[in-house]
Motif scaffolding. Structure first.
Motif, PDB file in Angstrom:
ATOM      1  N   GLN A 110       0.811  -1.348  -0.071  1.00  0.00           N
ATOM      2  CA  GLN A 110      -0.084   0.157   0.157  1.00  0.00           C
ATOM      3  C   GLN A 110       0.885   1.336   0.047  1.00  0.00           C
ATOM      4  OE1 GLN A 110      -3.223  -0.674  -0.742  1.00  0.00           O
ATOM      5  NE2 GLN A 110      -3.148   1.462  -1.148  1.00  0.00           N
ATOM      6  N   THR A 111       2.140   1.181   0.755  1.00  0.00           N
ATOM      7  CA  THR A 111       3.126   2.316   0.623  1.00  0.00           C
ATOM      8  C   THR A 111       3.432   2.514  -0.901  1.00  0.00           C
ATOM      9  OG1 THR A 111       3.653   1.943   2.737  1.00  0.00           O
ATOM     10  CG2 THR A 111       5.187   3.464   1.318  1.00  0.00           C
ATOM     11  N   LEU A 112       3.641   1.470  -1.736  1.00  0.00           N
ATOM     12  CA  LEU A 112       4.052   1.621  -3.070  1.00  0.00           C
ATOM     13  C   LEU A 112       2.858   2.300  -3.898  1.00  0.00           C
ATOM     14  CD1 LEU A 112       5.543   1.133  -5.631  1.00  0.00           C
ATOM     15  CD2 LEU A 112       4.886  -0.983  -5.494  1.00  0.00           C
ATOM     16  N   ASN A 113       1.613   1.720  -3.593  1.00  0.00           N
ATOM     17  CA  ASN A 113       0.344   2.084  -4.191  1.00  0.00           C
ATOM     18  C   ASN A 113       0.279   3.720  -3.848  1.00  0.00           C
ATOM     19  OD1 ASN A 113      -0.081  -0.190  -5.535  1.00  0.00           O
ATOM     20  ND2 ASN A 113      -1.714  -0.747  -3.869  1.00  0.00           N
ATOM     21  N   ASN A 114       0.540   3.974  -2.826  1.00  0.00           N
ATOM     22  CA  ASN A 114       0.114   5.475  -2.425  1.00  0.00           C
ATOM     23  C   ASN A 114       1.389   6.312  -2.872  1.00  0.00           C
ATOM     24  OD1 ASN A 114      -1.991   4.796  -0.666  1.00  0.00           O
ATOM     25  ND2 ASN A 114      -0.623   4.921   1.239  1.00  0.00           N
ATOM     26  N   ASP A 115       2.386   5.902  -3.224  1.00  0.00           N
ATOM     27  CA  ASP A 115       3.316   6.804  -3.769  1.00  0.00           C
ATOM     28  C   ASP A 115       3.253   6.792  -5.293  1.00  0.00           C
ATOM     29  OD1 ASP A 115       4.682   7.052  -1.173  1.00  0.00           O
ATOM     30  OD2 ASP A 115       6.287   5.844  -1.624  1.00  0.00           O
ATOM     31  N   MET A 116       2.685   5.554  -5.654  1.00  0.00           N
ATOM     32  CA  MET A 116       2.399   5.756  -7.384  1.00  0.00           C
ATOM     33  C   MET A 116       1.342   6.703  -7.471  1.00  0.00           C
ATOM     34  SD  MET A 116       2.944   1.695  -8.171  1.00  0.00           S
ATOM     35  CE  MET A 116       2.068   1.870  -9.728  1.00  0.00           C
ATOM     36  N   LEU A 117       0.348   6.791  -6.700  1.00  0.00           N
ATOM     37  CA  LEU A 117      -0.821   7.632  -6.975  1.00  0.00           C
ATOM     38  C   LEU A 117      -0.532   9.251  -6.638  1.00  0.00           C
ATOM     39  CD1 LEU A 117      -3.990   8.153  -7.191  1.00  0.00           C
ATOM     40  CD2 LEU A 117      -4.243   7.807  -4.880  1.00  0.00           C
ATOM     41  N   ALA A 118       0.500   9.461  -5.957  1.00  0.00           N
ATOM     42  CA  ALA A 118       0.969  10.709  -5.406  1.00  0.00           C
ATOM     43  C   ALA A 118       1.713  11.074  -6.714  1.00  0.00           C
ATOM     44  CB  ALA A 118       1.902  10.699  -4.191  1.00  0.00           C
ATOM     45  N   THR A 119       2.591  10.389  -7.236  1.00  0.00           N
ATOM     46  CA  THR A 119       3.338  10.470  -8.464  1.00  0.00           C
ATOM     47  C   THR A 119       2.469  10.743  -9.624  1.00  0.00           C
ATOM     48  OG1 THR A 119       5.102   9.149  -7.788  1.00  0.00           O
ATOM     49  CG2 THR A 119       5.244   9.789 -10.063  1.00  0.00           C
ATOM     50  N   GLU A 120       1.478  10.032  -9.963  1.00  0.00           N
ATOM     51  CA  GLU A 120       0.451  10.339 -10.961  1.00  0.00           C
ATOM     52  C   GLU A 120      -0.294  11.457 -10.733  1.00  0.00           C
ATOM     53  OE1 GLU A 120      -1.809   6.822 -10.567  1.00  0.00           O
ATOM     54  OE2 GLU A 120      -0.329   5.417 -11.778  1.00  0.00           O
ATOM     55  N   MET A 121      -0.682  11.979  -9.360  1.00  0.00           N
ATOM     56  CA  MET A 121      -1.353  13.248  -9.422  1.00  0.00           C
ATOM     57  C   MET A 121      -0.566  14.496  -9.853  1.00  0.00           C
ATOM     58  SD  MET A 121      -3.562  12.135  -5.596  1.00  0.00           S
ATOM     59  CE  MET A 121      -3.911  13.714  -5.367  1.00  0.00           C
ATOM     60  N   ALA A 122       0.820  14.294  -9.515  1.00  0.00           N
ATOM     61  CA  ALA A 122       1.872  15.352  -9.508  1.00  0.00           C
ATOM     62  C   ALA A 122       1.952  15.512 -11.317  1.00  0.00           C
ATOM     63  CB  ALA A 122       3.064  15.105  -9.188  1.00  0.00           C
ATOM     64  N   THR A 123       1.775  14.468 -12.038  1.00  0.00           N
ATOM     65  CA  THR A 123       1.786  14.585 -13.427  1.00  0.00           C
ATOM     66  C   THR A 123       0.746  15.086 -13.986  1.00  0.00           C
ATOM     67  OG1 THR A 123       3.370  12.475 -13.274  1.00  0.00           O
ATOM     68  CG2 THR A 123       2.158  13.029 -15.412  1.00  0.00           C
ATOM     69  N   GLU A 124      -0.373  14.666 -13.369  1.00  0.00           N
ATOM     70  CA  GLU A 124      -1.760  15.347 -14.138  1.00  0.00           C
ATOM     71  C   GLU A 124      -1.654  16.753 -13.607  1.00  0.00           C
ATOM     72  OE1 GLU A 124      -5.836  16.368 -14.370  1.00  0.00           O
ATOM     73  OE2 GLU A 124      -4.980  16.238 -12.377  1.00  0.00           O
ATOM     74  N   ALA A 125      -1.329  17.251 -12.702  1.00  0.00           N
ATOM     75  CA  ALA A 125      -1.102  18.597 -12.417  1.00  0.00           C
ATOM     76  C   ALA A 125       0.065  19.164 -13.456  1.00  0.00           C
ATOM     77  CB  ALA A 125      -0.568  18.981 -10.891  1.00  0.00           C
ATOM     78  N   GLU A 126       1.064  18.700 -13.790  1.00  0.00           N
ATOM     79  CA  GLU A 126       1.901  19.204 -14.830  1.00  0.00           C
ATOM     80  C   GLU A 126       1.277  19.191 -16.076  1.00  0.00           C
ATOM     81  OE1 GLU A 126       5.089  20.587 -14.499  1.00  0.00           O
ATOM     82  OE2 GLU A 126       4.691  20.552 -12.404  1.00  0.00           O
ATOM     83  N   LEU A 127       0.619  18.118 -16.549  1.00  0.00           N
ATOM     84  CA  LEU A 127      -0.098  18.223 -17.814  1.00  0.00           C
ATOM     85  C   LEU A 127      -1.202  19.077 -17.930  1.00  0.00           C
ATOM     86  CD1 LEU A 127      -0.197  14.249 -18.205  1.00  0.00           C
ATOM     87  CD2 LEU A 127       1.076  15.797 -19.479  1.00  0.00           C
ATOM     88  N   LYS A 128      -1.731  19.361 -16.822  1.00  0.00           N
ATOM     89  CA  LYS A 128      -2.847  20.608 -16.818  1.00  0.00           C
ATOM     90  C   LYS A 128      -2.118  22.102 -17.266  1.00  0.00           C
ATOM     91  CE  LYS A 128      -6.748  19.319 -14.088  1.00  0.00           C
ATOM     92  NZ  LYS A 128      -7.659  19.508 -12.800  1.00  0.00           N
ATOM     93  N   LYS A 129      -0.906  22.353 -16.529  1.00  0.00           N
ATOM     94  CA  LYS A 129      -0.212  23.380 -16.914  1.00  0.00           C
ATOM     95  C   LYS A 129       0.301  23.531 -18.350  1.00  0.00           C
ATOM     96  CE  LYS A 129       2.091  23.737 -12.306  1.00  0.00           C
ATOM     97  NZ  LYS A 129       3.385  23.840 -11.777  1.00  0.00           N
ATOM     98  N   LEU A 130       0.834  22.253 -18.847  1.00  0.00           N
ATOM     99  CA  LEU A 130       1.205  22.179 -20.146  1.00  0.00           C
ATOM    100  C   LEU A 130      -0.010  22.551 -20.956  1.00  0.00           C
ATOM    101  CD1 LEU A 130       3.810  21.869 -22.058  1.00  0.00           C
ATOM    102  CD2 LEU A 130       3.001  19.367 -21.937  1.00  0.00           C
ATOM    103  N   SER A 131      -1.028  21.939 -20.856  1.00  0.00           N
ATOM    104  CA  SER A 131      -2.228  22.061 -21.773  1.00  0.00           C
ATOM    105  C   SER A 131      -2.620  23.424 -21.652  1.00  0.00           C
ATOM    106  CB  SER A 131      -3.247  21.209 -21.165  1.00  0.00           C
ATOM    107  OG  SER A 131      -4.323  21.225 -21.861  1.00  0.00           O
ATOM    108  N   SER A 132      -2.531  24.227 -20.528  1.00  0.00           N
ATOM    109  CA  SER A 132      -2.990  25.656 -20.333  1.00  0.00           C
ATOM    110  C   SER A 132      -2.229  26.516 -21.193  1.00  0.00           C
ATOM    111  CB  SER A 132      -2.992  26.109 -18.827  1.00  0.00           C
ATOM    112  OG  SER A 132      -4.004  25.413 -18.127  1.00  0.00           O
ATOM    113  N   LYS A 133      -0.891  26.079 -21.004  1.00  0.00           N
ATOM    114  CA  LYS A 133       0.057  27.018 -21.981  1.00  0.00           C
ATOM    115  C   LYS A 133      -0.115  26.848 -23.326  1.00  0.00           C
ATOM    116  CE  LYS A 133       4.835  26.984 -23.371  1.00  0.00           C
ATOM    117  NZ  LYS A 133       5.859  26.374 -23.905  1.00  0.00           N
ATOM    118  N   LYS A 134      -0.433  25.689 -23.876  1.00  0.00           N
ATOM    119  CA  LYS A 134      -0.565  25.430 -25.332  1.00  0.00           C
ATOM    120  C   LYS A 134      -1.874  26.161 -25.779  1.00  0.00           C
ATOM    121  CE  LYS A 134       2.360  21.503 -25.817  1.00  0.00           C
ATOM    122  NZ  LYS A 134       3.227  21.927 -26.360  1.00  0.00           N
ATOM    123  N   LYS A 135      -2.827  26.253 -24.738  1.00  0.00           N
ATOM    124  CA  LYS A 135      -4.355  26.759 -25.296  1.00  0.00           C
ATOM    125  C   LYS A 135      -3.989  28.155 -25.211  1.00  0.00           C
ATOM    126  CE  LYS A 135      -7.374  23.432 -22.913  1.00  0.00           C
ATOM    127  NZ  LYS A 135      -8.201  23.222 -21.497  1.00  0.00           N
TER     128      LYS A 135
END
Length: 161
Positions: A110-135
């Motif tokens: 579960q520690t691994l799952n939690n860390d993986m989820l946290a990493t994915e959430m950070a990626t999703e936030a970065e992708l939102k920023k990138l998408s906003s810049k491109k828009k």
């Protein structure tokens, strides 16, 4: 280290959050790819229209001004498109397999799952920023293209008078 005492409801919520986050990441990636296609097309269209704008008449001061405005608008459009195509630094949304058998090998799953989820959430936030810049770059490019089209149209109308 003992595995935390998670209930099935906790595990289900973590699993749901991870699936939803993966879906959001994929949606953002698709949106970014569509925006990059538009920006790439904008560079090509700007270059093509620049050739036509350079052939506009400029024998009267008002026509010269329209021609300059059209050319400047097309150059600005191309610059906005190219700027939008530059990458931003983004995090990676995964934990490497080497980390799973290395750093996380003796950790609870579960520690691994939690860390993986946290990493994915950070990626999703970065992708939102990138998408906003491109828009924003796409909007800016379209505005400059509109300025060029209006200047070209004015030049054609005034030249016909």
């Amino acid at each position: 280290m003992a595995e935390p005492n998670y209930t099935q409801e906790h595990l289900d919520k973590i699993d749901l959050a991870e699936r939803q986050n993966q879906r959001l990441i994929q949606l953002n990636i698709n949106a970014i790819e569509r925006l990059e296609t538009k920006l790439t097309s904008g560079v090509g269209v700007s270059g093509l229209f620049l050739k036509f704008a350079s052939d506009l008449p400029s024998d009267r001061p008002i026509l010269a001004m329209c021609k300059i405005l059209a050319v400047v608008g097309l150059i600005a459009c191309a610059i906005a498109c190219i700027w939008g195509l530059f990458p931003m630094k983004a995090t990676q949304g995964y934990v490497l397999p080497s980390a799973i058998v290395g750093d996380y090998f003796n950790e609870p799953t579960q520690t691994l799952n939690n860390d993986m989820l946290a990493t994915e959430m950070a990626t999703e936030a970065e992708l939102k920023k990138l998408s906003s810049k491109k828009k924003e770059c796409t909007r800016l490019a379209l505005r400059w293209l509109l300025v060029s089209i209006v200047a070209t149209g004015c030049s054609q109308v005034i030249g016909a008078l």
